[in-house]
Design a protein around this motif. Structure first.
Motif, PDB file in Angstrom:
ATOM      1  N   ARG A   1      36.958  50.570  40.713  1.00 28.77           N
ATOM      2  CA  ARG A   1      36.771  51.109  41.666  1.00 28.77           C
ATOM      3  C   ARG A   1      36.284  53.096  41.650  1.00 28.77           C
ATOM      4  O   ARG A   1      35.282  53.124  42.304  1.00 28.77           O
ATOM      5  CB  ARG A   1      37.795  51.161  42.935  1.00 28.77           C
ATOM      6  N   GLN A   2      37.046  53.450  41.093  1.00 29.67           N
ATOM      7  CA  GLN A   2      37.049  54.938  41.078  1.00 29.67           C
ATOM      8  C   GLN A   2      36.375  55.712  39.769  1.00 29.67           C
ATOM      9  O   GLN A   2      35.858  56.439  39.927  1.00 29.67           O
ATOM     10  CB  GLN A   2      38.530  55.487  41.622  1.00 29.67           C
TER      11      GLN A   2
ATOM     12  N   GLU B   1      46.918  52.704  44.568  1.00 31.94           N
ATOM     13  CA  GLU B   1      46.031  51.937  43.576  1.00 31.94           C
ATOM     14  C   GLU B   1      46.218  52.044  42.277  1.00 31.94           C
ATOM     15  O   GLU B   1      47.080  53.073  41.974  1.00 31.94           O
ATOM     16  CB  GLU B   1      44.478  52.621  43.704  1.00 31.94           C
ATOM     17  N   SER B   2      46.219  51.088  41.375  1.00 32.63           N
ATOM     18  CA  SER B   2      46.663  51.103  40.075  1.00 32.63           C
ATOM     19  C   SER B   2      45.824  50.173  39.078  1.00 32.63           C
ATOM     20  O   SER B   2      45.152  49.221  39.604  1.00 32.63           O
ATOM     21  CB  SER B   2      48.079  50.778  40.022  1.00 32.63           C
TER      22      SER B   2
ATOM     23  N   LEU C   1      31.856  60.264  43.900  1.00 38.31           N
ATOM     24  CA  LEU C   1      30.825  59.051  44.138  1.00 38.31           C
ATOM     25  C   LEU C   1      31.102  58.252  45.155  1.00 38.31           C
ATOM     26  O   LEU C   1      30.509  57.284  44.908  1.00 38.31           O
ATOM     27  CB  LEU C   1      30.583  58.798  42.521  1.00 38.31           C
TER      28      LEU C   1
ATOM     29  N   ARG D   1      32.269  54.292  37.742  1.00 39.41           N
ATOM     30  CA  ARG D   1      30.893  54.911  38.349  1.00 39.41           C
ATOM     31  C   ARG D   1      30.855  56.582  37.683  1.00 39.41           C
ATOM     32  O   ARG D   1      30.017  56.875  37.282  1.00 39.41           O
ATOM     33  CB  ARG D   1      30.754  54.826  39.629  1.00 39.41           C
ATOM     34  N   ASN D   2      32.018  57.188  37.737  1.00 39.75           N
ATOM     35  CA  ASN D   2      32.102  58.715  37.541  1.00 39.75           C
ATOM     36  C   ASN D   2      32.034  58.543  35.913  1.00 39.75           C
ATOM     37  O   ASN D   2      31.737  59.532  35.175  1.00 39.75           O
ATOM     38  CB  ASN D   2      33.382  59.135  37.665  1.00 39.75           C
TER      39      ASN D   2
ATOM     40  N   ASP E   1      37.212  61.297  45.242  1.00 43.57           N
ATOM     41  CA  ASP E   1      36.289  60.637  44.220  1.00 43.57           C
ATOM     42  C   ASP E   1      34.953  61.260  44.575  1.00 43.57           C
ATOM     43  O   ASP E   1      34.412  60.822  45.845  1.00 43.57           O
ATOM     44  CB  ASP E   1      36.297  59.313  44.008  1.00 43.57           C
TER      45      ASP E   1
ATOM     46  N   PHE F   1      40.336  66.128  45.316  1.00 43.97           N
ATOM     47  CA  PHE F   1      41.271  64.773  44.976  1.00 43.97           C
ATOM     48  C   PHE F   1      40.402  63.794  45.573  1.00 43.97           C
ATOM     49  O   PHE F   1      41.182  62.629  45.737  1.00 43.97           O
ATOM     50  CB  PHE F   1      42.680  65.215  45.780  1.00 43.97           C
TER      51      PHE F   1
ATOM     52  N   ARG G   1      46.154  57.142  42.845  1.00 44.94           N
ATOM     53  CA  ARG G   1      47.295  56.514  42.462  1.00 44.94           C
ATOM     54  C   ARG G   1      48.463  56.904  43.316  1.00 44.94           C
ATOM     55  O   ARG G   1      49.362  55.878  43.780  1.00 44.94           O
ATOM     56  CB  ARG G   1      47.557  57.069  40.997  1.00 44.94           C
TER      57      ARG G   1
ATOM     58  N   PRO H   1      41.847  47.648  38.835  1.00 45.60           N
ATOM     59  CA  PRO H   1      41.049  47.837  40.201  1.00 45.60           C
ATOM     60  C   PRO H   1      40.622  49.124  40.364  1.00 45.60           C
ATOM     61  O   PRO H   1      39.706  49.766  40.867  1.00 45.60           O
ATOM     62  CB  PRO H   1      41.964  47.194  41.321  1.00 45.60           C
TER      63      PRO H   1
ATOM     64  N   LEU I   1      44.317  61.021  40.581  1.00 48.64           N
ATOM     65  CA  LEU I   1      45.764  61.291  40.530  1.00 48.64           C
ATOM     66  C   LEU I   1      46.099  60.796  42.224  1.00 48.64           C
ATOM     67  O   LEU I   1      47.250  60.370  42.453  1.00 48.64           O
ATOM     68  CB  LEU I   1      46.035  62.668  40.494  1.00 48.64           C
TER      69      LEU I   1
ATOM     70  N   TYR J   1      41.383  63.275  41.673  1.00 53.96           N
ATOM     71  CA  TYR J   1      40.973  62.156  42.493  1.00 53.96           C
ATOM     72  C   TYR J   1      41.911  61.000  42.036  1.00 53.96           C
ATOM     73  O   TYR J   1      41.974  60.006  42.718  1.00 53.96           O
ATOM     74  CB  TYR J   1      39.544  62.105  42.879  1.00 53.96           C
TER      75      TYR J   1
END
Lengths: 313, 330
Positions: B239-240, B231-232, A107, B243-244, A105, A103, B227, B235, B224, B222
Motif C-alpha cells: 500500500r505505502q 499496518e504491517s 503519493l 509506489r514510492n 505517504d 508522516f 506502522r 500489505p 513509521l 510515513y
C-alpha cells in the motif's frame, strides 16, 4: 484519581552503533524513565529538542528501529505490553499523533491513509467514519482527495490528528504536535488536546515547548540528558518554591515572564557515574558526583535528587 | 489538449531539435578529426595512381573546408538523406531500419524482463534486509555488475550452446539459409541467448537501486506512522512503499536506455546477432563514416525517447509533478 492507562516503569532505550570499524558502542538515549498516564489526564514530557523523547513514543508503540533496544516495563491498563500485544493494540487503543506532514505517504490521498488497509464493506464503513471525524475537525470534503503536499500546515495537522483518532483510541501519544505551526494552529492544537482529555482519553504529550506543556498538561515530567529528573503537577510550576529540582527551577526562572534568569551550563553528552546535573547544580554535595540518584516520591511529585532522599541525608 | 501538455510538447520539441543538431555537428567534427580517410576506406588498399586518387578526393569532397562539409551534411540530413553506406552499398537509412528492428526486439525484451525481475528482486531483498535472500540478491548483483557483459555472454554461450547444445551459437539464421527463408522459430531461438544475457546484466543495477530505495522508504516517517496505526507486513509495503519505490526505479530503468544500447553492442557482437550494435562495430572497424554517423544519430533519438517516456510516465504516476506544472502555467 481515576484509572491508570499507561505506566512506564524504569524504561531505558539504547542504540547499538558502530564506531570505527567493528567496535560496537551502546548509546543510551533514555535512562530509567518512569511515569504514568491516567484516564482523562494529560502528562507532558518536556525536554530539549533532539534529546530522544520521541523514542519513548516509539517504544510504547513498538516501532523502535532494529538497532534500538528497550528495557524495563511498559504497561497498558496494568498489563505488561509485549511486542505482540503492542502490535495488536497500536492504531486501535493507543494512537500516535505525529509531528509533521512528513508522516504521511506523499503519493497517497489522505483519506486512503486515514482509513488504512481495509477492503469491501469495511471500506465503506471506514470511509464514513473518516468523513465524520474529518468534519469534526473542520476538514472539508475536498480535503479527502488531496495529497499530503497539497495540505496547508494547519490542514496537515488536522489530518494527522483525525487520522490518529479515527479508531477512537483510549490513549493518545502526541509527539511534538506544535512546532512549525502558526499561533492560531497552536491554539487549536491545545484546544483539541484539551477536548481529548474531556472525552476521558489519556494523553502523553511529548514536547519541547514549555508554554504548550504548561497550558495543557496536568503533570509535567522534566526530561534532562536522558533522565526524567522531576514529575510535578502543572500548577506547581507557577511558583518555583513548589518545584523540587534545581534544574526545573532554573528552567522556569529562565522564562521571559519570570525574569529571564539564565543559568550557565550544558547537558552532559557522555554518561556520568553520578547525578546528570552535577556539573551545573548549585546544591550539590560530593556524594552526588559518584552516586546516581533514583526517581523517588516526594509528596505528590517525583524527584531524582539526593537532597530529597531521606536515606541519603 | 490543455496548455500544460502543449507547453510540454513544445519544450520537448525544442529540446529534441537542439540535441539532434548538437549530436550531428559534434559527431561529424569528431569523425573529421579521426584518422579515417574516406578515400582509403573506399579503396580498401587497392593500388591507384595519384591522378585517380585526386579525382576520388574531389568526388568525396575531402579537401573542402570543414564548414562546407558540415553544412552539406546538415542540409542533406534535413532532407532525410543520410547518405549511402560504404560497406553495404545501400542507403544508410535502409541498413539502420533493418538492423534497428532486430535490435529493438532484443533490447525491448531485455528491458522489460530485467525491469520486472530486477524490481521484484529489489523488493524482496529490501523487505528482508539483512536476511539470506537479501545477501543472495546482493551477491548476484555485485557479481553481475562487476562482470563485463560480453564475458557473461561468452559464459552463457559456452553453457547453453556449446555444452548443452540447446541453442544455436550465433547468427540470426543458420548458415546457408536465406534470412527470408528462416522460420519465426529459428529466429526466436537465436534471440533467446542474447536476450538472456542482456536481461541478466540489466537486472543488477535496477535490483540494487530498488532495494536501497525500499530500505529508505521503509525507514521513512510515513512508514513509521503507518506502522503506528497498525499496518504491517506485506500489505504495508504494497500500500505505502511500492509506489514510492516504483517512481525512482522507473526513472532509472528509462535512463538505462543508454546503457542498454551500449550493452547491446557488445552482446550482439558476441552472439553475431545482426542488430544495430553489431552494425556499429562493423561500421567503425571498416571506416564506414556515413553509417556510423547514422547510427550515432539514431542512438541519440533512442536515448531521448527513453528519457521523454520517463518524464511522461512520471507525470502520470506522481501527483506532485502534475501539481507543480500547474503552478508554472501562470
Amino acid at each position: 484519581m481515576s484509572e491508570e492507562l499507561l505506566s512506564v516503569k524504569n524504561v531505558s532505550i539504547s542504540f547499538t552503533q558502530y564506531v570505527q570499524g567493528l567496535n560496537q558502542h551502546e548509546l543510551k538515549v533514555i535512562s530509567d524513565l518512569s511515569l504514568d498516564v491516567k484516564k482523562g489526564e494529560v502528562v507532558a514530557i518536556l525536554g530539549s529538542s533532539g534529546s530522544g523523547k520521541s523514542l519513548l513514543a516509539h517504544a510504547i508503540l513498538g516501532i523502535l528501529p532494529e538497532n534500538g533496544t528497550c528495557e524495563g516495563d511498559i504497561c497498558y491498563k496494568n498489563e505488561v505490553l509485549t511486542q505482540q500485544k503492542k502490535e495488536a493494540i497500536r492504531g486501535k487503543e493507543i494512537c500516535l499523533i505525529p509531528q509533521s506532514v512528513n508522516f504521511l505517504d506523499p503519493l497517497m490521498k489522505v483519506k486512503e491513509q486515514a482509513i488504512g488497509d481495509v477492503k469491501g464493506e469495511e471500506r465503506e464503513e471506514a470511509l464514513r467514519k473518516q468523513r465524520e471525524i474529518f468534519s469534526k475537525y473542520g476538514l472539508a470534503e475536498e480535503v479527502d482527495d488531496l495529497y499530503p503536499f497539497e495540505l496547508s500546515g494547519g490542514m496537515a495537522r488536522k489530518v494527522l490528528l483525525s487520522t490518529a483518532l479515527l479508531s477512537n483510541p483510549e490513549l493518545v501519544v502526541a509527539d511534538e504536535p506544535t512546532p512549525g505551526l502558526d499561533e492560531k494552529s497552536v491554539k487549536e492544537t491545545i484546544m483539541d488536546i484539551k477536548n481529548l482529555k474531556e472525552e476521558g482519553k489519556g494523553v502523553l504529550l511529548i514536547t519541547h515547548d514549555i508554554n504548550v506543556a504548561l497550558e495543557i498538561a496536568d503533570r509535567i515530567a522534566i526530561f534532562y540528558s536522558g533522565f526524567v529528573i522531576e514529575i510535578n503537577k502543572t500548577e506547581n510550576f507557577a511558583d518555583t518554591g513548589k518545584l523540587l529540582h534545581p534544574y526545573t527551577k532554573s528552567l522556569i526562572e529562565a522564562l521571559p515572564r519570570n525574569g529571564f534568569k539564565l543559568t550557565e551550563g550544558v547537558q552532559p553528552l557522555e554518561e556520568v557515574p553520578g547525578c546528570v546535573y552535577y556539573d551545573n547544580c548549585p546544591i550539590k554535595s560530593d556524594f552526588c558526583k559518584e552516586n546516581r540518584p533514583n526517581l523517588i516520591k516526594c509528596g505528590d511529585a517525583m524527584i531524582r535528587c539526593h537532597n530529597y532522599d531521606k536515606e541519603v541525608k | 489538449m490543455n496548455n500544460r501538455t502543449k507547453k510540454f510538447i513544445r519544450n520537448k520539441a525544442i529540446h529534441f531539435i537542439l540535441l539532434m543538431l548538437a549530436v550531428a555537428i559534434f559527431s561529424f567534427i569528431l569523425l573529421e578529426l579521426s584518422p579515417i580517410d574516406p578515400v582509403n576506406a573506399y579503396l580498401k588498399q587497392a593500388v591507384i595512381s595519384p591522378e585517380q586518387r585526386l579525382i576520388l578526393e574531389q568526388y568525396w569532397g575531402v579537401n573542402q573546408p570543414l564548414t562546407t562539409k558540415i553544412w552539406g551534411w546538415l542540409s542533406n540530413l534535413l532532407q532525410g538523406n543520410l547518405g549511402n553506406s560504404l560497406i553495404y552499398r545501400v542507403p544508410v537509412i535502409d541498413v539502420i531500419y533493418e538492423r534497428f528492428m532486430a535490435s529493438f526486439v532484443l533490447m525491448a525484451l531485455s528491458w522489460v524482463i530485467s525491469g520486472i525481475i530486477g524490481f521484484g528482486l529489489g523488493i524482496v531483498a529490501g523487505k528482508n534486509k539483512g536476511g539470506w535472500i537479501d545477501k543472495l540478491v546482493k551477491l548476484y548483483c555485485y557479481v553481475l555488475q562487476s562482470a563485463p557483459s560480453f564475458w557473461i555472454g561468452l559464459v552463457i554461450l559456452i553453457i547453453f550452446s556449446v555444452e548443452l547444445g540447446w541453442f544455436p551459437i550465433g547468427m540470426s539464421v543458420a548458415i546457408g539459409t536465406l534470412s527470408s527463408d528462416a522460420t519465426i522459430w529459428q529466429w526466436l531461438a537465436r534471440l533467446v541467448l542474447p536476450t538472456l544475457t542482456l536481461s541478466l546484466v540489466g537486472v543488477a543495477p535496477i535490483a540494487m537501486y530498488t532495494r536501497n530505495e525500499l530500505v529508505n522508504v521503509l525507514s521513512s516517517d510515513y512508514i513509521l506512522f503507518a506502522r503506528a496505526r497498525g499496518e504491517s507486513g506485506w500489505p504495508l509495503i504494497e500500500r505505502q512503499a511500492l509506489r514510492n519505490t516504483l517512481l525512482p526505479a522507473l526513472t532509472l530503468q528509462f535512463q538505462n536506455f543508454a546503457e542498454l544500447f551500449g550493452g547491446a553492442v557488445l552482446v550482439e557482437q558476441v552472439f553475431s546477432y545482426p542488430g544495430i550494435g553489431q552494425t556499429a562495430v562493423a561500421a567503425g572497424l571498416q571506416s564506414d563514416v556515413t553509417l556510423l554517423l547514422g547510427i550515432v544519430l539514431i542512438s541519440a533519438v533512442f536515448v531521448f525517447v527513453g528519457n521523454t517516456l520517463a518524464d511522461v510516465m512520471y507525470y502520470f504516476v506522481d501527483p506532485r509533478i502534475r501539481e507543480n506544472e500547474s503552478f508554472d502555467k501562470n
